[in-house]
Design a protein around this motif. Structure first.
Motif, short mmCIF file in Angstrom:
data_model
loop_
_atom_site.label_atom_id
_atom_site.label_comp_id
_atom_site.label_asym_id
_atom_site.label_seq_id
_atom_site.Cartn_x
_atom_site.Cartn_y
_atom_site.Cartn_z
N MET A 227 -2.53 -7.30 127.53
CA MET A 227 -2.73 -6.09 128.34
C MET A 227 -1.66 -5.88 129.38
O MET A 227 -1.78 -4.98 130.21
N PRO B 129 -7.30 -8.89 139.63
CA PRO B 129 -8.45 -7.99 139.74
C PRO B 129 -8.56 -7.03 138.56
O PRO B 129 -9.67 -6.61 138.22
N GLN B 130 -7.42 -6.68 137.94
CA GLN B 130 -7.52 -5.81 136.76
C GLN B 130 -8.26 -6.51 135.63
O GLN B 130 -9.03 -5.89 134.90
N VAL C 1 -10.59 -8.63 136.04
CA VAL C 1 -12.00 -8.58 136.43
C VAL C 1 -12.59 -7.21 136.07
O VAL C 1 -13.68 -7.11 135.51
N GLY C 2 -11.85 -6.16 136.39
CA GLY C 2 -12.33 -4.81 136.09
C GLY C 2 -12.44 -4.56 134.60
O GLY C 2 -13.37 -3.91 134.13
N TYR C 3 -11.47 -5.10 133.86
CA TYR C 3 -11.51 -4.95 132.40
C TYR C 3 -12.75 -5.64 131.86
O TYR C 3 -13.47 -5.11 131.01
N TYR D 121 -15.47 -6.27 133.49
CA TYR D 121 -16.65 -5.49 133.90
C TYR D 121 -16.91 -4.37 132.89
O TYR D 121 -18.05 -4.13 132.47
N ALA D 122 -15.84 -3.71 132.46
CA ALA D 122 -15.98 -2.62 131.50
C ALA D 122 -16.47 -3.15 130.15
O ALA D 122 -17.33 -2.53 129.52
N LYS E 206 -18.34 -5.65 129.63
CA LYS E 206 -19.77 -5.95 129.77
C LYS E 206 -20.58 -4.65 129.71
O LYS E 206 -21.60 -4.57 129.03
N ALA E 207 -20.10 -3.63 130.43
CA ALA E 207 -20.80 -2.35 130.45
C ALA E 207 -20.83 -1.73 129.06
O ALA E 207 -21.78 -1.04 128.70
N GLN E 208 -19.76 -1.98 128.29
CA GLN E 208 -19.68 -1.41 126.94
C GLN E 208 -20.36 -2.29 125.90
O GLN E 208 -20.27 -2.01 124.71
N LYS E 209 -21.01 -3.37 126.36
CA LYS E 209 -21.71 -4.32 125.48
C LYS E 209 -20.76 -4.87 124.40
O LYS E 209 -21.14 -5.06 123.24
N SER F 63 -11.17 -11.16 143.96
CA SER F 63 -11.46 -11.08 142.52
C SER F 63 -12.53 -12.09 142.11
O SER F 63 -13.44 -11.77 141.35
N PHE G 230 -16.02 -10.84 143.29
CA PHE G 230 -16.64 -9.74 142.54
C PHE G 230 -16.96 -10.19 141.11
O PHE G 230 -18.00 -9.82 140.55
N LEU H 178 -20.10 -12.14 141.36
CA LEU H 178 -21.21 -11.24 141.70
C LEU H 178 -21.73 -10.51 140.47
O LEU H 178 -22.93 -10.39 140.26
#
Lengths: 348, 312
Positions: free
Chosen positions: B105, B116-117, B119-121, B123-124, B126-129, B151, B154, B157
């Motif tokens: 990436m 942190p990116q 981490v955000g990736y 997070y996404a 996980k949200a997208q299963k 990072s 979060f 968390l």
């Protein structure tokens, strides 16, 4: 169908409507799920869309901006909120080094569809670190768009477009503008970024204003009208990319350009507008230029000094009048303090 | 773990880096290069535990990670040559390698910024299963950055599907970590965030492979995560550039002998069949020659490309 609503209501409506039709849109920021809901702009959205899509964040602007960028890289469309623009200084690295550069430095193979909302504060002693307007900093950097709407109508349309835009967009709000009301259609609509708006037509002077200064300049234009002076007021709406053509067309006609920026002058947006105009006209036809903005000092807290820090209706009108008709006298009594400032009560 | 593949992957990266060293005086690569030689087992061990759809984020010392995750060698070489066929059309260079088709990436030149990116990736994902995970690589210098702790906090968390891998090579440019860290127990600090943390000694890519395999399973089967591994390793070359830097005096040349003693290429070469070694060498050599020829033969970007891809 449309009705008159406040800018803050228009912002909430834009987020709500985009979240309803696009599951990729998420909303994150400090305190967005609390009882105040960022002056109402995020109220009820967590309940409606769930804690995974709408969530409070730790106090970590740098890290959370990176998180939002990462989520955008993975295909989401994050809206990251900041209750004060001053806090964006903590997020500069991620915004400037990553968000703005990703598309270019990876040869166009991916982008960062991210909206960063930041609110400029004013009045009730916001002082040194709750009043800064840093739009010029971001407009300096290629790869990030900077939008600063000042009507409820533009706020809704530009925010919807910002969310749909495949680029990082800094969406700049102003606490005083949050209260401004205008006609806003109920239906979702997107306004193109990079398009200025002529708020009132005139023939003798082009007045380009940003942020809260648009409201002040509109009043100044009304005062000038009572003196028989005609001002064309332009709100650039988008700071970067800037719609120079609308400004040039107006100046072509008025031969006078006054820029009143909601920010400092030095190396700022006002300098950019004047420079572009000067380059375009190359001295042809005797055009007069001037600019106004924050005093070149840190914003003081005490009202006695804060009052002098910002351009106001009177000195904007006086400057414009002097450019059109030197020597014309203008009574300060015609220019009372803006009601949104007089009526504003803190503590926040 | 397939040890022959492990050997082959490490050797392939090392030979590519050696080719870069060989080419560098020709000025065909007119950009900084931060070589991975010595540290390849970490990237290879970890990436061999991943699937193609898993995603990695890395640093400017990213050649090893890019290749270990499956990044295209031709496109990498062309990128180093500044050619339009490069993975970033010549606009990124060695410090900004990317290969989306293989889950690379991107790599950042500002220490700590990609953490942190990741981490955000995650997070996404996980949200997208999603059924894949993210792994982020960084040096121990990045653990001095504030954004690292933001990072961790979060990621813990939100329990995101992410593995942090610190490649601890002891030096930030020329500064030894003892002069930069109040206490050297990095894992203790990470564990304070509620993240399982483990240190792996001796440049041991095989141990890291097993640890990443277990962590990945725990994430995907039990919703565990994030995890943190500190992999001890050592950079053989100078911080940036094709040479060595013993003459600078900030580290002793004999420091490297312990790391060479546990180097998988040197170690496994003694264990594998000599015929296989010869074949692997020949295959790698041919692949590198092909990649260099591809880079050489590719055009530079047209000047109009200066203005493309600033905005979508």
């Amino acid at each position: 169908m449309d009705r008159i609503i406040k800018c803050s209501e228009a912002i909430r409506e834009a987020i709500d409507q985009e979240m309803a039709v696009d599951e990729r849109v998420i909303l994150l920021g400090q305190g967005i799920d609390d009882a105040k809901g960022m002056w109402g702009t995020t109220l009820g959205l967590q309940k409606k869309y769930g804690e995974e899509r709408v969530f409070d964040t730790p106090l970590a602007e740098d890290g959370m901006t990176g998180v939002a960028i990462g989520a955008a890289l993975a295909g989401l469309r994050p809206i990251h909120t900041h209750i004060r623009m001053d806090f964006l200084v903590l997020a500069m690295n991620q915004l400037v080094n990553i968000a703005a550069k990703t598309r270019y430095m990876y040869g166009g193979s991916l982008g960062v569809p991210l909206v960063v909302r930041a609110v400029i504060g004013r009045s009730w002693g916001q002082g040194a670190q709750h009043s800064q307007a840093l739009h010029s900093w971001f407009a300096h950097v290629p790869g990030i768009k900077v939008v600063m709407p000042t009507t409820a109508y533009d706020a809704k349309g530009c925010l919807i477009q910002a969310i749909r835009d495949d680029n990082p967009v800094l969406f700049v709000e102003h606490r005083m503008v949050h209260q401004a009301q205008s006609h806003v259609p109920i239906e979702p609509y997107a306004l193109p970024l990079g398009k200025a708006r002529i708020l009132s037509s005139g023939t003798q002077l082009t007045l380009v204003a940003t942020g809260h200064m648009v409201m002040e300049s509109m009043r100044a234009a009304e005062v000038l009208k009572t003196l028989g002076l005609s001002v064309e007021l332009i709100d650039p709406v988008t700071i970067s990319p800037l719609d120079s053509a609308t400004i040039f067309n107006s100046v072509e006609k008025t031969r006078r350009l006054l820029v009143v920026d909601n920010g400092w002058l030095n190396c700022g947006f006002s300098a950019e507008v004047l420079a572009r105009s000067a380059e375009h006209f190359q001295g042809a036809g005797n055009i007069s230029y001037a600019r106004m903005g924050f005093a070149p000092v840190t914003c003081p807290t005490t009202k006695a000094l804060e009052r002098q820090f910002y351009p106001n209706v009177f000195n904007i009108a006086a400057k414009a009048a002097d450019m059109i008709a030197p020597g014309i006298s203008l009574s300060e009594e015609l220019c009372p303090e803006a009601p949104e400032i007089t009526l504003f009560r803190g503590p926040f | 773990m397939h040890r022959q593949n492990y050997y082959r992957e490490i050797l392939r990266i090392r030979r590519v880096e050696e080719e870069i060293i060989r080419l560098y005086p020709s000025d065909k690569i007119m950009s900084p290069v931060h070589l991975s030689i010595g540290q390849e087992p970490i990237s290879v061990g970890a990436c061999m535990a991943l699937q193609p759809e898993d995603v990695v984020f890395g640093t400017y010392r990213g050649h090893a990670l890019y290749l270990a995750k499956g990044g295209d060698l031709r496109q990498m070489m062309a990128e180093l040559f500044g050619k339009v066929t490069g993975c970033a059309r010549g606009k990124g260079g060695s410090m900004h390698l990317i290969d989306l088709a293989h889950g690379v990436m991107g790599t950042s030149a500002v220490v700590g910024t990609s953490i942190p990116q990741a981490v955000g990736y995650a997070y996404a994902l996980k949200a997208q299963k999603s059924k894949s995970i993210v792994v982020v690589f960084f040096g121990e210098g990045a653990m001095e950055e504030g954004v690292f702790y933001e990072s961790l906090q979060f990621a813990a968390l939100k329990k995101v599907p992410l593995i942090f891998i610190c490649e601890n090579n002891l030096y930030a440019i020329h500064s030894h970590s003892t002069g930069r860290h109040a206490q050297p127990r990095h894992c203790d600090r990470v564990e304070a965030f509620g993240i399982p943390a483990r240190r792996i000694e001796n440049n041991d890519g095989e141990a890291l492979h097993d640890a990443v395999t277990d962590a990945r399973n725990a994430i995907l089967k039990h919703g565990a995560g994030p995890f943190f591994f500190e992999a001890m390793t050592y950079r053989w070359q100078e911080h940036v550039g094709p040479g060595t830097d013993w003459h600078l005096g900030y580290r002793e040349e004999n420091e490297i002998s312990a790391w060479k003693a546990c180097d998988p290429v040197l170690k496994l070469a003694n264990e594998l069949d000599p015929d296989i070694l010869t074949r692997i060498d020949a295959e790698i050599q041919a692949e590198i020659e092909d990649a260099v020829a591809f880079a050489e033969g590719s055009p530079f970007p047209q000047v109009e490309e200066l203005y493309t891809d600033v905005y979508a």
